[in-house]
Design an enzyme around this catalytic site. Structure first.
Site, PDB file in Angstrom:
ATOM      1  N   ASP A   1       0.829  -1.209   0.000  1.00 55.08           N
ATOM      2  CA  ASP A   1       0.000   0.000   0.000  1.00 55.08           C
ATOM      3  C   ASP A   1       0.867   1.265   0.000  1.00 55.08           C
ATOM      4  O   ASP A   1       2.059   1.226   0.310  1.00 55.08           O
ATOM      5  CB  ASP A   1      -0.888  -0.043   1.257  1.00 55.08           C
ATOM      6  CG  ASP A   1      -2.193   0.709   1.089  1.00 55.08           C
ATOM      7  OD1 ASP A   1      -2.330   1.487   0.119  1.00 55.08           O
ATOM      8  OD2 ASP A   1      -3.084   0.530   1.945  1.00 55.08           O
TER       9      ASP A   1
ATOM     10  N   ASP B   1     -10.485   2.078  -3.406  1.00 55.35           N
ATOM     11  CA  ASP B   1     -11.018   1.843  -2.057  1.00 55.35           C
ATOM     12  C   ASP B   1     -12.529   1.850  -2.073  1.00 55.35           C
ATOM     13  O   ASP B   1     -13.170   1.515  -1.072  1.00 55.35           O
ATOM     14  CB  ASP B   1     -10.534   2.954  -1.113  1.00 55.35           C
ATOM     15  CG  ASP B   1      -9.217   2.582  -0.465  1.00 55.35           C
ATOM     16  OD1 ASP B   1      -8.799   1.420  -0.585  1.00 55.35           O
ATOM     17  OD2 ASP B   1      -8.606   3.465   0.170  1.00 55.35           O
TER      18      ASP B   1
HETATM   19  C1  DGJ Z   1      -5.839   1.859   1.961  1.00 53.80           C
HETATM   20  C2  DGJ Z   1      -6.174   0.628   1.190  1.00 53.80           C
HETATM   21  O1  DGJ Z   1      -6.628   0.942  -0.083  1.00 53.80           O
HETATM   22  C3  DGJ Z   1      -7.221  -0.153   1.974  1.00 53.80           C
HETATM   23  O2  DGJ Z   1      -7.667  -1.238   1.234  1.00 53.80           O
HETATM   24  C4  DGJ Z   1      -6.589  -0.583   3.258  1.00 53.80           C
HETATM   25  O3  DGJ Z   1      -5.536  -1.463   3.005  1.00 53.80           O
HETATM   26  C5  DGJ Z   1      -6.108   0.638   4.019  1.00 53.80           C
HETATM   27  N1  DGJ Z   1      -5.270   1.476   3.224  1.00 53.80           N
HETATM   28  C6  DGJ Z   1      -5.357   0.218   5.252  1.00 53.80           C
HETATM   29  O4  DGJ Z   1      -4.810   1.279   5.905  1.00 53.80           O
END
Ligand code: DGJ
Length: 730
Positions: free
Chosen positions: A479, A549
């Site tokens: 991430d 997301d």
């Molecule tokens: C952003 C990601 O896109 C989410 O899926 C998740 O992993 C969060 N970060 C966790 O902090």
């Protein structure tokens, strides 16, 4: 097929798939662009540009003819200061402070295959016979700088890959102010430009607009390719649609700041430029040093946007993505993020995994919060050791127990970041990107580690590799949850500070290369707050990405549709989540959520232990059906049939390469009284094959399914409805 050079006219004819690209050395060594488009067997230059003298378009002093001006000549390597007033591909500052260059053709060589680019992601070949490369050597008379222009053609794909190596052959240091990767001059401006802008949770919306005079561009200055723009641009003829018409795609294999622009000049010609964003960039090139520009993948299609997309999909799936998972079916996963956020312990994770196992899910992914003292987003990034309060028996133990259930185990990391509240930051406060005496802006309470530094890269690599070596992990989600501010490195001298953003990318790529190749059994999925780094650069290291997301099924229609303009289905993570949806609070049916997510790499992201028995049955069925068809979905051909950007309905079809099986998915967002009857034309099937529609038992020829279409049953009712048709050759 291949690259042909005609000495008498000094013409290069590149044939790639069903396309041709032609250029010529003219006058005293200028490299002119003659043609790019549908393949011509033998180019005779019937479209040669007449030499016309234009007022206020000067002539380079060496010009034989008064009509030769770089201001009007379509070129391959345009520079500034010697009669071309359009934007240049490179700009160099010499020791004497001036910024004029005069590049001329020196020599060339043509060789089979395609070179890799040192330290950078790039498309590749498996057999030398797949591609051929032309290297053109140009040199600047003023600075001694040499430009090596690489053009690779794939014989069976309408793909031309361009990149440039700049070599300082002079005796003094130079400063690159602009070092773009490609420039193509089109003879007219009768195009629409297509880009993929967006924002967090609404990434890659397709925008199409007519070119106008002046410069129109898309770019990132955020230190990442970003949610806001994507390193892609296409020029499409006005009548180009999904199935017909000419389109020229430009896709940049890079994950940092980029610029992609089209400039329409006074004569209505169009110049497309693409490369590292010159904004806040410069690079000191000492005598003898080399600067490698990343590559641009250029695709021509005369079969519309769909044709362009499928060329990108095939290339990126099989000759950009790498590793053991490239051609492997991707596992159905359950991710705990939206199920628990930071609030979990080992028992909770195990119970979700156990519920997943019952439903046929294959991989349990433990997301953010398993390390340091991380119970919210304020702390611990950089401390990549287990949070013993949550997982007292350790990570290894949890992973082993999940694996004992018959599930694989995956883990989340955010290696590029550091929390101010972390042991790592307390020990090395100068390891983040920062500028002396300036405040350090935080975003999501975190700072960005300075990956332009080797010591930082080595330490982070070791921390991540230690975790991966000590637990049976087969999946990693990588991430990146903020963009870069205060771009500066404590290790670079003053005159190299503007190199930081690109050096960060080089450091990141080296870390990713080391980690991903050290653990070939691990499936890596990139992520940046969802789809903030969905770009070809990332795909080279990680074959899939969490494209947003936003897990709402309705929003996802646009996100998956827009993403598919360039990126293959096998690269798209797609999850079924809870309702009301956590991002947009919408309640959609489990069926629609399943059907949308099953058009990508299917996963679930909700607390499975809380599902009713009926919901569990439905999920179990979704997973079983998906497993049956996933190879076709992940590795087949993707055709967009109805656009969510144009109305209330969406449809697409995935067809296997042999055209013996297909899955057509239709989605309707809102119901309405007396809706019009809808038939969907199943474009892409084989017209001479007979298919059975498994849901209805009807038999029909591919020609009928494509030209007459399949009617959507009027019984499909209610908001957020979907229908899926499985077609099989009989
Ligand atoms: C952003 C990601 O896109 C989410 O899926 C998740 O992993 C969060 N970060 C966790 O902090």
């Amino acid at each position: 097929m291949g690259i042909f050079y005609e000495e008498a006219t000094k013409t290069f004819h590149l044939q790639a798939g069903d396309s041709s690209y032609v250029m010529q050395v003219v006058d005293n060594g200028f490299l002119a662009h003659l043609y790019w488009g549908r393949k011509v067997e033998k180019y005779q230059s019937t479209n040669r540009q007449p030499i016309v003298s234009r007022s206020f378009s000067g002539n380079p002093s060496s010009a034989i003819d008064r009509g030769l001006s770089l201001d009007t000549l379509p070129q391959e390597f345009p520079v500034y200061g010697t009669t071309d007033y359009r934007a240049p591909i490179v700009q160099v500052q010499l020791e004497n402070g001036t910024t004029i260059t005069d590049f001329r053709y020196d020599s060339h060589r043509i060789f089979p295959g395609k070179p890799l680019l040192e330290g950078l992601p790039a498309t590749y070949i498996e057999e030398k016979e797949e591609a051929e490369t032309l290297e053109l050597q140009l040199s600047d008379r003023l600075s001694g700088l040499k430009a090596e222009l690489l053009y690779t053609v794939y014989h069976k794909r309408a793909v031309i890959v361009r990149s440039i190596r700049l070599v300082n052959n002079g005796t003094h240091s130079l400063r690159l102010l602009r070092a773009l990767s490609t420039s193509v001059d089109f003879r007219d401006d009768e195009f629409d430009m297509i880009t993929l802008p967006g924002a967090w949770a609404k990434e890659r919306e397709i925008e199409r607009f007519p070119l106008r005079r002046g410069t129109q561009s898309t770019e990132s200055r955020r230190g990442a390719s970003s949610h806001q723009q994507n390193p892609f641009l296409a020029l499409a003829r006005k009548d180009t649609n999904e199935q017909h018409g000419d389109v020229y795609g430009f896709s940049f294999v890079y994950s940092g700041n980029f610029l992609a622009q089209a400039e329409v000049d006074q004569f209505h010609t169009t110049r497309v430029l693409m490369g590292i964003n010159p904004f806040d960039f410069s690079w000191k090139l000492e005598a003898g040093e080399v600067f490698q520009c990343p590559e641009v993948v250029m695709v021509h299609s005369h079969e519309g946007l769909g044709g362009m997309s499928r060329t990108y999909h095939d290339l990126y799936r099989s000759r950009l993505a790498r590793g053991a998972f490239r051609d492997k079916e991707r596992p159905v996963l359950i991710n705990n993020w939206e199920a628990t956020y930071f609030d979990f312990n080992a028992e909770k994770i195990e119970s979700i995994a156990a519920a997943g196992r019952e439903l046929g899910i294959e991989l349990m992914v433990l997301d953010d919060g398993w390390f340091g003292k991380r119970n919210d987003d304020k702390t611990s990034l950089g401390d990549w050791f287990v949070n013993e309060e949550k997982l007292p028996d350790g990570l290894e133990n949890l992973a082993a127990r999940v694996r004992d259930m018959g599930m694989e185990f995956g883990l989340w990391f955010e290696p590029e970041m550091v929390s101010a509240d972390s042991d790592l930051y307390r020990k090395h406060p100068d390891w983040c990107l920062h500028v002396p005496n300036a405040d350090r802006s935080e975003s999501r309470n975190q700072l960005v580690l300075d990956f332009s530094r080797e010591d930082v890269c080595i330490t982070v690599t070791k921390m991540v590799m230690d975790v991966l070596s000590n637990a049976p992990i087969t999946y990693v989600k990588w991430d990146m949850n903020r963009h870069i501010t205060e771009i500066g490195s404590a290790q670079l001298p003053a005159d190299r500070q503007r190199e930081t953003a690109h050096r960060y990318m080089l450091g990141l790529y080296s870390v990713m290369e080391r980690i991903t190749t050290s653990f070939p059994h691990i499936l890596f999925e990139s992520c940046s707050g969802g789809g903030g780094r969905v770009d070809p650069g990332m795909l080279f290291y990680m074959p899939q990405t969490w494209i947003s997301d936003n897990t709402d099924a309705v929003s996802r229609l646009k996100i998956q549709y827009g993403t598919s303009l360039v990126y293959p289905v096998s690269s798209m993570g797609a999850h079924v989540s809870d309702v009301p949806n956590h991002q947009v609070h919408r309640i959609t049916s489990l069926k629609m959520r399943g059907d949308v997510a099953a058009s990508g790499n299917l996963g679930y992201e909700l607390d499975l232990t809380k599902l009713s028995d009926q919901e569990k049955e439905e999920v179990k069925k979704q997973v079983a059906v998906y497993k049956e068809h996933r190879s076709l979905i992940q590795f087949g051909d993707f055709y967009r049939l109805l656009s969510p950007f144009e109305g209330n309905e969406t449809a697409w079809i995935c067809i296997n390469k042999e055209k013996t099986e297909a899955i057509l998915s239709y989605f309707r967002v809102l119901d309405a009284p007396n809706p019009p009857l809808r038939t969907i034309k199943a474009y892409g099937l084989h017209p001479e094959k007979m298919y059975i529609i498994q849901e209805t038992g009807e038999l029909a020829g591919g020609d009928e399914l494509m030209y007459a279409g399949i009617v959507i049953p009027p019984s499909l009712s209610g908001d957020f409805a979907s229908a899926v048709f499985h077609l099989k050759e009989v």
